[in-house]
Design an enzyme around this catalytic site. Structure first.
Site, PDB file in Angstrom:
ATOM      1  N   SER C  57       0.873  -1.152   0.065  1.00 26.79           N
ATOM      2  CA  SER C  57       0.072  -0.142  -0.102  1.00 26.79           C
ATOM      3  C   SER C  57       0.800   1.325   0.033  1.00 26.79           C
ATOM      4  CB  SER C  57      -1.038  -0.055   1.189  1.00 26.79           C
ATOM      5  OG  SER C  57      -0.348  -0.057   2.368  1.00 26.79           O
ATOM      6  N   GLN C  77      -6.299  -4.912 -23.613  1.00 25.97           N
ATOM      7  CA  GLN C  77      -5.680  -5.610 -22.761  1.00 25.97           C
ATOM      8  C   GLN C  77      -5.126  -4.695 -21.356  1.00 25.97           C
ATOM      9  OE1 GLN C  77      -2.753  -8.109 -24.531  1.00 25.97           O
ATOM     10  NE2 GLN C  77      -4.029  -8.899 -26.143  1.00 25.97           N
ATOM     11  N   TRP C  78      -4.785  -3.693 -21.705  1.00 19.93           N
ATOM     12  CA  TRP C  78      -4.193  -2.700 -20.801  1.00 19.93           C
ATOM     13  C   TRP C  78      -5.330  -2.603 -19.814  1.00 19.93           C
ATOM     14  CZ3 TRP C  78       0.108   0.344 -22.541  1.00 19.93           C
ATOM     15  CH2 TRP C  78       0.914   1.135 -21.859  1.00 19.93           C
ATOM     16  N   GLU C 100     -14.481   7.544 -26.063  1.00 15.57           N
ATOM     17  CA  GLU C 100     -15.230   8.766 -26.909  1.00 15.57           C
ATOM     18  C   GLU C 100     -14.437   8.929 -28.139  1.00 15.57           C
ATOM     19  OE1 GLU C 100     -17.883   8.815 -23.978  1.00 15.57           O
ATOM     20  OE2 GLU C 100     -17.892   9.978 -25.840  1.00 15.57           O
ATOM     21  N   SER C 102     -13.129   6.713 -29.782  1.00 16.50           N
ATOM     22  CA  SER C 102     -13.009   5.637 -30.685  1.00 16.50           C
ATOM     23  C   SER C 102     -14.109   5.491 -31.842  1.00 16.50           C
ATOM     24  CB  SER C 102     -12.626   4.170 -30.085  1.00 16.50           C
ATOM     25  OG  SER C 102     -13.763   4.055 -29.373  1.00 16.50           O
ATOM     26  N   ARG C 104     -17.194   6.873 -32.256  1.00 14.00           N
ATOM     27  CA  ARG C 104     -18.558   7.090 -31.878  1.00 14.00           C
ATOM     28  C   ARG C 104     -18.904   8.609 -32.328  1.00 14.00           C
ATOM     29  NH1 ARG C 104     -22.752   7.377 -27.129  1.00 14.00           N
ATOM     30  NH2 ARG C 104     -24.430   7.882 -28.595  1.00 14.00           N
ATOM     31  N   ARG C 172     -18.848   3.050 -38.107  1.00 16.43           N
ATOM     32  CA  ARG C 172     -17.659   2.402 -37.670  1.00 16.43           C
ATOM     33  C   ARG C 172     -17.528   1.043 -37.630  1.00 16.43           C
ATOM     34  NH1 ARG C 172     -18.007   3.242 -30.835  1.00 16.43           N
ATOM     35  NH2 ARG C 172     -19.926   2.602 -31.025  1.00 16.43           N
ATOM     36  N   HIS C 195       2.256  -3.793 -11.072  1.00 20.62           N
ATOM     37  CA  HIS C 195       1.724  -4.999 -11.330  1.00 20.62           C
ATOM     38  C   HIS C 195       1.228  -5.069 -12.608  1.00 20.62           C
ATOM     39  CE1 HIS C 195      -2.609  -6.991 -10.501  1.00 20.62           C
ATOM     40  NE2 HIS C 195      -1.433  -8.026 -10.568  1.00 20.62           N
ATOM     41  N   ARG C 200       2.500  -7.714 -17.731  1.00 21.76           N
ATOM     42  CA  ARG C 200       2.529  -7.600 -19.484  1.00 21.76           C
ATOM     43  C   ARG C 200       3.746  -7.716 -19.769  1.00 21.76           C
ATOM     44  NH1 ARG C 200      -2.158  -9.202 -19.845  1.00 21.76           N
ATOM     45  NH2 ARG C 200      -3.837  -7.961 -19.171  1.00 21.76           N
TER      46      ARG C 200
END
Lengths: 242, 242, 242, 242
Positions: C57, C77-78, C100, C102, C104, C172, C195, C200
């Site tokens: 922590s 994946q992120w 937003e 991507s 639309r 799209r 982490h 990754r």
């Protein structure tokens, strides 16, 4: 100064911060691949728009960090907010640190919040309030003295238990812990701090935590002036007599 | 029975649950559009695989709900887990409910946990433990009596303060609250309960919360036997003398 | 330099950061009311202890902020990591911003990741890997050309749909979006970044996201050297040939 | 029936649920050690009070579980809500399961959402809307055919890549994935579902996700009728022509 005293022994200290009002603007515009270097009129209008429409996520990229020293009952209400309402921030750890310090392991000498004679408040007239007006000074004096004596007796019992070899995690049963001071770090975004302020500056919040919230506001306002002005209700921004 | 008594006045009650070991299997296989109706050997191997590889997300779809009555110091450590480690479940509200009940508003008569003469423990020999062996009975008897007297005095002071019109949120400063009983609802997934058990059944957890964790395990194990067997360390599953 | 290029058009940019290894030490010691001004040997041992015992922590109080430009399949994946594993940080908003942007709403011209002839990989020999060795260059060349043509056709269809007045949120449907570049802000604590890196940088992560993780590590390591050394597995810290 | 079809191939299925309106009442009253067995007029007024005052935490103890099959662009907006706004529920895993299924590993045959000729919508007249009125049928027919051909070509390219030994995680670059169907489990509290509905039944939400939200509402409303009536705006509860 980056430290403000609260109550008889407590304080809020601004430890660090990251970003400015510009950070909010740049996070909001990331998808347009545009970056501002200086806060323009257009940027200010964007911040106003984001706050008004409830698009508060860009405010999560601007960060402030505080060290707080407060009675356990204040700390508990602080967490309640953190747990119940945010879950967004890396604020959980303050809890960890705090919990470890609160008498399961022996660390500092215990210190306690004792309201002075004029600081005891009556029960509220309406259920919308946490408390009412100050009670009579003489009555307050009596309870201040009673609390001082009670805290002293608790500490004596606690230390006698430790003396007899009892573990700290049980000995603490003797401590009137609502008033016991604890210290923790709080790292939170501007979104999160603003939400905390909106709740804890309200008239139905416990008076003691209102005082801490005012200290937080005073410390953070100069760092993110436009954002705070938009996110915190106007009535809370007006300086009030303490 | 769906209720297990813990400590002198506390308990854990199983209120409800949703799903079974099959739920875990079906959640894990959702992307294959396959659904099991009965737990097969192959399903059991899938659960073993998921637990072994740390793919614990399917365990979040099986749910249990408890009502708990425990001293505040136990509740605080319970939350610490919830806040610090989970953030996955809708468990935050237990906190809300609890906080409201803890003396800011007057609700039930306050009740306190008082260890009996033979239940006081020595400080630990190693820092890996929270506490050690029971202390001498006579010594324990002395502190049990001291705590009873101290709690009684606290309640008397608290009631005198209320009597004089002081608000409950300040009057509670007189209560030795670590031992004060509070009651809350806990709704959590099997993943979350297993994580809680893994931490709170450990030898370095405070003895009092270990007892609550054992009660939770006893209540939930028959509902999700394969999952619990995989997620909780074997040493914790063996029945132990309390 | 605070920007590292990744893949054919992507990058990771370090935007800002707050604190240092000292922040971790001071957050961990808050309950002792002690504060370090310079990192001592004793402080380093404390960081080692915290990482070894899983008391992560305090690492949440040190913060880094990145801007990332990556194909949607990497971004997804992120997030999966962010959603499934963290829930601690104020990282949710990066998602908002990204979504937003991507398609639309029409913003930037769409850009797509096209692997070059030598970058196509075979399927893995073991299910523990995401992919295997590069495939033959001639074969790769064929698929690179096919993908370029396919992407071009998609963009043409997408623009024809917009031209005919169809809303962007439906147009799209014509875009092969796994490879489409998106841009987002990521503000995360050192605990959270470590982490993410642990997952990754693993050999079973998709190669493309491994490259982004390496860029993140390179940018953050000089800022929090002791913490990263303790939190990220040694094998990941050794410079590798890309 | 516990399954409602949505779009050309999708659906929402109610898998399970836990509790009822009574659960909300009992969670809210836990601190008073009172439990209702049947929903009284007084209980209904308590639910109204909780919803009106924003004390929504008791609604987190009542749970519903759905299986959803929807285009990726719908799934992504669903998550955006889950990530950005809730963080309370154990819903993260649906993402895990879904992401794994979406073409990094080969599972089902890919299926795609293709709007029919009359389902293509114009761009919105105001920026407050996601889309406007249907476009001319002939125009729509042209784009439906173009999309069918484009999807077919994508699948052919994708399968050729797999055939040539390319790993699935790269081959998927050929798929026009916004319209690709994915399947996931969603376990969420009534608080969380209500919040999702409030956002996704709004006129500015994408039409396709509005249809899914309506299906969710139809399935959950009979289970928690009083709670849903209080938490979801009246205009959304009135049955509308689809």
């Amino acid at each position: 100064m980056s430290i403000i005293n609260v109550l008889d022994q407590g304080y809020v200290r601004l430890v660090n911060h990251m970003g400015s009002d510009l950070t909010v603007v740049n996070a909001a515009r990331v998808s347009y691949a545009k970056q501002s270097e200086e806060l323009s009129e257009r940027d200010i209008r964007l911040i106003q728009f984001l706050a008004r429409e409830g698009h508060t996520s860009p405010f999560r990229h601007a960060i402030a960090q505080f060290e707080i020293y407060a009675p356990l009952m204040v700390a508990r209400q602080w967490w309640k907010y953190v747990v119940g309402a945010a879950h967004y921030e890396g604020t959980g750890d303050s809890l960890e640190a705090w919990n470890e310090s609160s008498r399961r392991y022996i660390t500092e000498e215990p210190a306690f919040y004792i309201p002075q004679a004029g600081e005891w408040r009556a029960k509220p007239e309406s259920s919308k309030q946490g408390s009412g007006e100050p009670i009579a000074w003489e009555l307050g004096e009596k309870h201040t003295e009673a609390l001082m004596a009670y805290v002293e007796l608790g500490i004596a019992n606690y230390e006698a238990a430790l003396q007899d070899g009892i573990c700290a995690e049980q000995a603490r049963l003797f401590l009137p812990s609502y008033g016991m001071y604890v210290r923790w770090y709080w790292t939170a975004s501007v979104q999160s701090v603003a939400h905390f302020l909106s709740q804890r500056l309200e008239h139905d919040a416990q008076k003691e935590i209102q005082l801490y919230a005012k200290a937080v506001l005073e410390l953070i306002k100069p760092l993110f002036p436009v954002s705070l002005e938009q996110l915190v209700a106007e009535s809370h921004l007006v300086p009030q007599s303490h």
